[in-house]
Design a protein around this motif. Sequence first.
Motif, PDB file in Angstrom:
ATOM      1  N   VAL A  96     -14.819  -1.275  -9.163  1.00  0.00           N
ATOM      2  CA  VAL A  96     -15.579  -1.694  -7.973  1.00  0.00           C
ATOM      3  C   VAL A  96     -16.003  -0.475  -7.152  1.00  0.00           C
ATOM      4  O   VAL A  96     -15.605  -0.295  -6.019  1.00  0.00           O
ATOM      5  CB  VAL A  96     -14.815  -2.730  -7.108  1.00  0.00           C
ATOM      6  CG1 VAL A  96     -14.786  -4.083  -7.761  1.00  0.00           C
ATOM      7  CG2 VAL A  96     -13.419  -2.268  -6.752  1.00  0.00           C
ATOM      8  N   ASN A 119     -16.358   7.062   2.475  1.00  0.00           N
ATOM      9  CA  ASN A 119     -17.662   6.725   1.891  1.00  0.00           C
ATOM     10  C   ASN A 119     -18.800   6.962   2.876  1.00  0.00           C
ATOM     11  O   ASN A 119     -18.594   7.504   3.954  1.00  0.00           O
ATOM     12  CB  ASN A 119     -17.649   5.305   1.311  1.00  0.00           C
ATOM     13  CG  ASN A 119     -17.373   4.246   2.356  1.00  0.00           C
ATOM     14  OD1 ASN A 119     -17.756   4.408   3.506  1.00  0.00           O
ATOM     15  ND2 ASN A 119     -16.693   3.183   1.961  1.00  0.00           N
ATOM     16  N   GLU A 122       0.852  -1.201   0.000  1.00  0.00           N
ATOM     17  CA  GLU A 122       0.000   0.000   0.000  1.00  0.00           C
ATOM     18  C   GLU A 122       0.882   1.243   0.000  1.00  0.00           C
ATOM     19  O   GLU A 122       1.828   1.332   0.771  1.00  0.00           O
ATOM     20  CB  GLU A 122      -0.910  -0.040   1.249  1.00  0.00           C
ATOM     21  CG  GLU A 122      -1.592   1.265   1.609  1.00  0.00           C
ATOM     22  CD  GLU A 122      -2.484   1.836   0.507  1.00  0.00           C
ATOM     23  OE1 GLU A 122      -3.332   1.100  -0.008  1.00  0.00           O
ATOM     24  OE2 GLU A 122      -2.313   3.043   0.179  1.00  0.00           O
ATOM     25  N   THR A 127     -19.633  -2.774   0.871  1.00  0.00           N
ATOM     26  CA  THR A 127     -20.594  -3.780   1.341  1.00  0.00           C
ATOM     27  C   THR A 127     -20.199  -5.167   0.852  1.00  0.00           C
ATOM     28  O   THR A 127     -20.231  -6.149   1.593  1.00  0.00           O
ATOM     29  CB  THR A 127     -21.997  -3.467   0.746  1.00  0.00           C
ATOM     30  OG1 THR A 127     -22.368  -2.142   1.096  1.00  0.00           O
ATOM     31  CG2 THR A 127     -23.029  -4.473   1.204  1.00  0.00           C
ATOM     32  N   ILE A 139       3.566   0.936  -5.835  1.00  0.00           N
ATOM     33  CA  ILE A 139       3.949   0.116  -6.986  1.00  0.00           C
ATOM     34  C   ILE A 139       4.184   1.045  -8.170  1.00  0.00           C
ATOM     35  O   ILE A 139       3.310   1.813  -8.573  1.00  0.00           O
ATOM     36  CB  ILE A 139       2.836  -0.904  -7.338  1.00  0.00           C
ATOM     37  CG1 ILE A 139       2.497  -1.780  -6.129  1.00  0.00           C
ATOM     38  CG2 ILE A 139       3.240  -1.756  -8.547  1.00  0.00           C
ATOM     39  CD1 ILE A 139       3.656  -2.512  -5.508  1.00  0.00           C
ATOM     40  N   THR A 160     -12.313   3.781   0.585  1.00  0.00           N
ATOM     41  CA  THR A 160     -12.815   3.046   1.754  1.00  0.00           C
ATOM     42  C   THR A 160     -12.984   3.939   2.980  1.00  0.00           C
ATOM     43  O   THR A 160     -13.893   3.733   3.791  1.00  0.00           O
ATOM     44  CB  THR A 160     -11.842   1.882   2.065  1.00  0.00           C
ATOM     45  OG1 THR A 160     -11.753   1.082   0.892  1.00  0.00           O
ATOM     46  CG2 THR A 160     -12.280   1.051   3.244  1.00  0.00           C
TER      47      THR A 160
HETATM   48  C1  LIG Z   1     -18.394   9.188  -1.757  1.00  0.00           C
HETATM   49  C2  LIG Z   1     -18.480   7.685  -1.724  1.00  0.00           C
HETATM   50  C3  LIG Z   1     -19.532   7.043  -1.057  1.00  0.00           C
HETATM   51  C4  LIG Z   1     -19.615   5.656  -1.050  1.00  0.00           C
HETATM   52  N1  LIG Z   1     -20.577   5.051  -0.284  1.00  0.00           N
HETATM   53  C5  LIG Z   1     -20.572   3.689  -0.172  1.00  0.00           C
HETATM   54  C6  LIG Z   1     -21.460   3.049   0.712  1.00  0.00           C
HETATM   55  O1  LIG Z   1     -22.203   3.683   1.461  1.00  0.00           O
HETATM   56  N2  LIG Z   1     -21.465   1.688   0.737  1.00  0.00           N
HETATM   57  C7  LIG Z   1     -20.640   0.940  -0.050  1.00  0.00           C
HETATM   58  O2  LIG Z   1     -20.713  -0.293  -0.013  1.00  0.00           O
HETATM   59  N3  LIG Z   1     -19.759   1.537  -0.878  1.00  0.00           N
HETATM   60  C8  LIG Z   1     -19.688   2.887  -0.931  1.00  0.00           C
HETATM   61  N4  LIG Z   1     -18.771   3.511  -1.728  1.00  0.00           N
HETATM   62  C9  LIG Z   1     -17.883   2.683  -2.544  1.00  0.00           C
HETATM   63  C10 LIG Z   1     -16.732   2.088  -1.734  1.00  0.00           C
HETATM   64  O3  LIG Z   1     -16.142   3.031  -0.877  1.00  0.00           O
HETATM   65  C11 LIG Z   1     -15.698   1.539  -2.712  1.00  0.00           C
HETATM   66  O4  LIG Z   1     -16.365   0.702  -3.626  1.00  0.00           O
HETATM   67  C12 LIG Z   1     -14.629   0.716  -2.013  1.00  0.00           C
HETATM   68  O5  LIG Z   1     -14.071   1.450  -0.947  1.00  0.00           O
HETATM   69  C13 LIG Z   1     -13.548   0.338  -3.007  1.00  0.00           C
HETATM   70  O6  LIG Z   1     -12.491  -0.236  -2.274  1.00  0.00           O
HETATM   71  P1  LIG Z   1     -11.083  -0.471  -2.954  1.00  0.00           P
HETATM   72  O7  LIG Z   1     -10.286  -1.258  -1.996  1.00  0.00           O
HETATM   73  O8  LIG Z   1     -11.296  -1.034  -4.320  1.00  0.00           O
HETATM   74  O9  LIG Z   1     -10.498   0.989  -3.217  1.00  0.00           O
HETATM   75  P2  LIG Z   1      -9.770   2.027  -2.250  1.00  0.00           P
HETATM   76  O10 LIG Z   1     -10.407   2.091  -0.928  1.00  0.00           O
HETATM   77  O11 LIG Z   1      -9.676   3.302  -3.016  1.00  0.00           O
HETATM   78  O12 LIG Z   1      -8.336   1.410  -2.052  1.00  0.00           O
HETATM   79  C14 LIG Z   1      -7.355   1.370  -3.070  1.00  0.00           C
HETATM   80  C15 LIG Z   1      -6.011   1.425  -2.387  1.00  0.00           C
HETATM   81  O13 LIG Z   1      -4.971   1.247  -3.357  1.00  0.00           O
HETATM   82  C16 LIG Z   1      -3.887   2.084  -3.007  1.00  0.00           C
HETATM   83  N5  LIG Z   1      -3.052   2.304  -4.186  1.00  0.00           N
HETATM   84  C17 LIG Z   1      -3.383   2.962  -5.322  1.00  0.00           C
HETATM   85  N6  LIG Z   1      -2.343   2.975  -6.178  1.00  0.00           N
HETATM   86  C18 LIG Z   1      -1.337   2.280  -5.572  1.00  0.00           C
HETATM   87  C19 LIG Z   1      -0.001   1.970  -5.957  1.00  0.00           C
HETATM   88  N7  LIG Z   1       0.519   2.352  -7.140  1.00  0.00           N
HETATM   89  N8  LIG Z   1       0.769   1.257  -5.093  1.00  0.00           N
HETATM   90  C20 LIG Z   1       0.281   0.850  -3.877  1.00  0.00           C
HETATM   91  N9  LIG Z   1      -0.973   1.162  -3.463  1.00  0.00           N
HETATM   92  C21 LIG Z   1      -1.771   1.854  -4.303  1.00  0.00           C
HETATM   93  C22 LIG Z   1      -4.577   3.352  -2.521  1.00  0.00           C
HETATM   94  O14 LIG Z   1      -3.716   4.156  -1.749  1.00  0.00           O
HETATM   95  C23 LIG Z   1      -5.748   2.786  -1.750  1.00  0.00           C
HETATM   96  O15 LIG Z   1      -5.455   2.603  -0.373  1.00  0.00           O
HETATM   97  C24 LIG Z   1     -18.653   4.889  -1.746  1.00  0.00           C
HETATM   98  C25 LIG Z   1     -17.592   5.525  -2.393  1.00  0.00           C
HETATM   99  C26 LIG Z   1     -17.480   6.906  -2.361  1.00  0.00           C
HETATM  100  C27 LIG Z   1     -16.300   7.560  -3.002  1.00  0.00           C
END
Ligand SMILES: Cc1cc2nc3c(=O)[nH]c(=O)nc-3n(C[C@H](O)[C@H](O)[C@H](O)COP(=O)(O)OP(=O)(O)OC[C@H]3O[C@@H](n4cnc5c(N)ncnc54)[C@H](O)[C@@H]3O)c2cc1C
Length: 411
Positions: free
Chosen positions: A376, A48, A35, A382, A174, A45
Amino acid sequence: MKSADVAIVGAGIVGLATALETLRCYPGARVLVLEKEPGPAAHQTGHNSGVIHSGIYYRPGSLKARYSVEGAARMVKFCSEQDVPYRICGKVIVAVRPEQVPQLEELYRRGLANGVPGVRMLDAAGLHEIEPNAAGVRAIHVPGTGITDYKQVAQRYAEMIARSGGEVRYGEKIRGVRQTSDQVVLSTDGGEYGAAYVVNCAGLHSDRIARSAGAQVKDRIIPFRGEYYTLEPSRHDLIRGLIYPVPDPRFPFLGVHFTLRITGEVEAGPNAVLAFSREGYSKGRINARDLAELTAFPGFWRMARKYWRTGSAEIYRSFSKRAFVAALQELVPAIQSNDLRDGGSGVRAQLVEPSGSLVDDFRLIHDRRITHVCNVPSPAATASLAIAANIVAEFAARAELKLGQTVQSSS
Ligand SMILES: Cc1cc2nc3c(=O)[nH]c(=O)nc-3n(C[C@H](O)[C@H](O)[C@H](O)COP(=O)(O)OP(=O)(O)OC[C@H]3O[C@@H](n4cnc5c(N)ncnc54)[C@H](O)[C@@H]3O)c2cc1C
């Protein structure tokens, strides 16, 4: 070179869930999460709405429908077993005008088809019983919708990964990915990591990681900021649970709504405004690289041509509190501008096709030894445990990978 059986890029909720699920299915596997930030849940994450979505909105048969219904049940069980605060508070989706009723009825049909427990149609009197301050001609009640704090969920996933023998390394960005005949090599400023299998869960940057790994991904992540207001505590009595409008079916966003937070606060939002920075949490934030890539992508211009009217209205509402309040007053007429103070924001990673269409469903691309988790957005918090189970089943099923054997030979 340091090595692992499975390396995961990104310690958001999906990456951490994938690491946890891998360790559950393959105890003893060497699982590593890399990360770039100093801690977990730094982006989507941790920014939201905290809603445990029921699965009512999504097209029956879609990944969103399947994973949100299964994922919501698993999320509630996880929170209850792991002492992460959650609450089943229920929600209403409200048609404020008669012309919205057919779309509301379509959502009701989807809820039934997707197996969402307890959904029922309400008339105006039924809505008044559940949410006395909401105004609408008809509504759907979804009693099983809940709330939690996904940052705490992600932190708990990270603790459990460490307890199960996995490792989460922070501050490891990365910068390059290459596949050799027998492994994937991830480069960071600190060195190189080799892994038999890699899962790219880089959220707002997942398309870039996919392209750097050689995957043919023509689509691009376009960031959409969601801005919130917070309701003054003296006005909390206006809202009992979650109050949503009927969403515009052309977009994967739910429309500005009222959300109860697990802390007891009430938030209004989020809107969906085009952002000129993938990590642009404030209005003026522009990132030169992100902007250059955005404007060089033909899909951006096609999207802009198709949806310029809605996009401009969102930008206007982002700058005009009065317009934001007017949208909220359609749902709860008693809300006044003074009742709201500025809140936080989050940025959604939304995949857009070269045609300008917003990708509606979750999209995972399996390319040899790498799975790219490329789209995603909500409800993926959820659904995180269900998405993770699918990813692990997919890489376990790939004949050439034989994770069990990799694990045996490396231990
Ligand atoms: C405003 C908002 C409201 C939402 N409300 C809801 C809700 O109520 N309920 C629900 O289920 N979902 C909700 N969502 C959606 C949900 O938050 C996301 O679908 C979910 O958090 C996606 O998780 P993730 O792990 O894919 O992404 P992220 O949480 O974005 O994690 C990706 C990680 O990758 C890391 N990363 C990126 N590039 C690199 C790299 N080159 N090297 C190393 N690390 C890297 C980042 O730093 C980050 O920590 C909402 C989203 C938003 C923005």
